[in-house]
Write an enzyme that holds these catalytic residues in place. Structure first.
Site, short mmCIF file in Angstrom:
data_model
loop_
_atom_site.label_atom_id
_atom_site.label_comp_id
_atom_site.label_asym_id
_atom_site.label_seq_id
_atom_site.Cartn_x
_atom_site.Cartn_y
_atom_site.Cartn_z
N GLU A 1 0.89 -1.19 -0.08
CA GLU A 1 0.12 0.05 -0.17
C GLU A 1 0.96 1.25 -0.02
O GLU A 1 1.87 1.25 0.74
CB GLU A 1 -1.03 0.02 1.16
CG GLU A 1 -1.76 1.19 1.36
CD GLU A 1 -2.75 1.14 2.41
OE1 GLU A 1 -2.27 0.75 3.49
OE2 GLU A 1 -3.80 1.77 2.37
N LYS B 1 -9.54 1.74 -2.47
CA LYS B 1 -9.79 1.40 -1.24
C LYS B 1 -11.41 1.89 -0.95
O LYS B 1 -11.76 2.98 -1.07
CB LYS B 1 -8.85 1.99 -0.21
CG LYS B 1 -8.77 1.65 1.09
CD LYS B 1 -7.74 2.10 1.94
CE LYS B 1 -7.53 1.78 3.28
NZ LYS B 1 -6.29 2.28 3.72
N CYS C 1 -5.84 -2.82 2.50
CA CYS C 1 -5.38 -2.77 4.03
C CYS C 1 -6.72 -2.78 4.82
O CYS C 1 -7.14 -4.05 4.98
CB CYS C 1 -4.92 -1.20 4.11
SG CYS C 1 -3.88 -1.40 5.63
N1 LIG Z 1 -3.80 1.46 7.37
C1 LIG Z 1 -5.14 0.90 7.25
O1 LIG Z 1 -5.88 0.88 6.17
C2 LIG Z 1 -5.59 -0.16 8.10
C3 LIG Z 1 -4.89 -0.36 9.52
O2 LIG Z 1 -3.79 0.00 9.94
C4 LIG Z 1 -5.66 -1.18 10.57
O3 LIG Z 1 -6.60 -1.61 10.07
O4 LIG Z 1 -5.37 -1.29 11.39
#
Ligand SMILES: NC(=O)CC(=O)C(=O)O
Length: 288
Positions: free
Chosen positions: A51, A123, A164
């Site tokens: 990401e 996302k 994520c």
């Molecule tokens: N960074 C993200 O999108 C998610 C995350 O860090 C988490 O769910 O914990």
């Protein structure tokens, strides 16, 4: 309901590249290229980046680093990398600016071995959390959420993509599995609070519930950056077993994905024929 994924496909070698990300976009693209070509030289034909691999991870950085997909430098570089590597490339994510509405998205772009852009995933669930005394992060301050789920056809089978925070929601993985994906791939950047608690647990949960592979690819940890990524890029098998994982440093992990083994496992614990859709809804049928 029987499982609908096809086993009539080639086995594939997956590589997750845990990149060290800096504030220099060009340096990040060059570093990505070096590692993608290294993964390909080890036989990887499905390669994943983290990401936000071309920019620091932070709400103030997203608008500054955002680029148009049509002619942005990152898409051009990723397309060339995929072609030169002769591999499918799940290009982590980049901040994307949509020229039609000027909104910024956290977007994963996917390329085939000819370097063609074959899918994009914005996302869907924005990372808006506030854990008192630990971490507050509000992606919605500068990002807009995507509005579709993403399944990509490859010669190895269908691949589901999330980014994520999307992994915290069981439905997209459930829908992907029931619609024939053999793997969910999540470029992701958990942190030092949520990483130790949930990173591996969520991957194993998504895998074991759906009897699919799950892969999550993080940036390397940089303690001089504002956001400290957990690292620990990981591949989990359809039995919920960790196949390969790593520490927080830059590096590459590999896994051979075998759909025959996946089918055998599904036959031995045949959840797909035992679901009780007379008692609960099949979310894969309710997809808009
Ligand atoms: N960074 C993200 O999108 C998610 C995350 O860090 C988490 O769910 O914990």
């Amino acid at each position: 309901m029987a499982s609908s994924f096809s086993t009539n496909v080639k086995p594939c070698k997956l590589a997750l590249i845990q990149l060290a990300v800096t504030a220099d976009k060009n340096a990040n693209l060059t570093n990505a290229r070096t590692h993608v070509l290294e993964a390909a030289s080890h036989g990887a034909n499905l390669i994943v980046l983290p990401e936000c691999f071309n920019s620091p991870y932070g709400t103030n950085f997203f608008p500054e680093y955002a680029e148009h997909l049509k002619d942005g430098p990152s898409v051009k570089a990723l397309s060339t990398m995929a072609k030169d590597a002769n591999a499918y490339l799940i290009g982590g994510s980049i901040p994307e600016r949509d020229p039609t509405d000027d909104k910024v998205y956290n977007t994963c772009t996917v390329y085939n071995p000819q370097g063609e852009l074959i899918a994009t995933h914005r996302k869907v669930h924005l990372f808006d959390i506030d854990v008192p005394g630990k971490i507050r992060f509000q992606e919605s301050e500068t990002l807009t959420a995507g509005n579709k789920l993403t399944h990509v056809d490859t010669e190895f089978g269908k691949v589901g993509v999330g980014i994520c925070y999307d992994i915290r929601f069981p439905e997209p993985a459930m829908i992907a599995a029931r619609q024939g994906c053999f793997i969910m791939v999540y470029p992701g950047a958990f942190n030092m609070t949520t990483g130790p608690l949930h990173w591996e647990l969520l991957q194993r949960a998504r895998a074991v519930d759906n009897q699919i592979y799950v892969a999550a690819c993080s940036p390397a940890r940089d303690l001089s950056a504002g956001y400290h990524a957990w690292g620990h890029s990981t591949v989990v098998g359809p039995a919920g077993n960790v196949i390969e994982t790593m520490d927080e440093k830059q590096g590459i992990i590999y896994a051979d994905l075998d759909l025959t083994k996946m089918t055998e496992f599904r036959q031995s614990i045949p959840l797909y024929n035992q679901r009780r859709f007379d008692l609960y809804a099949d979310v894969s049928k309710a997809t808009p």
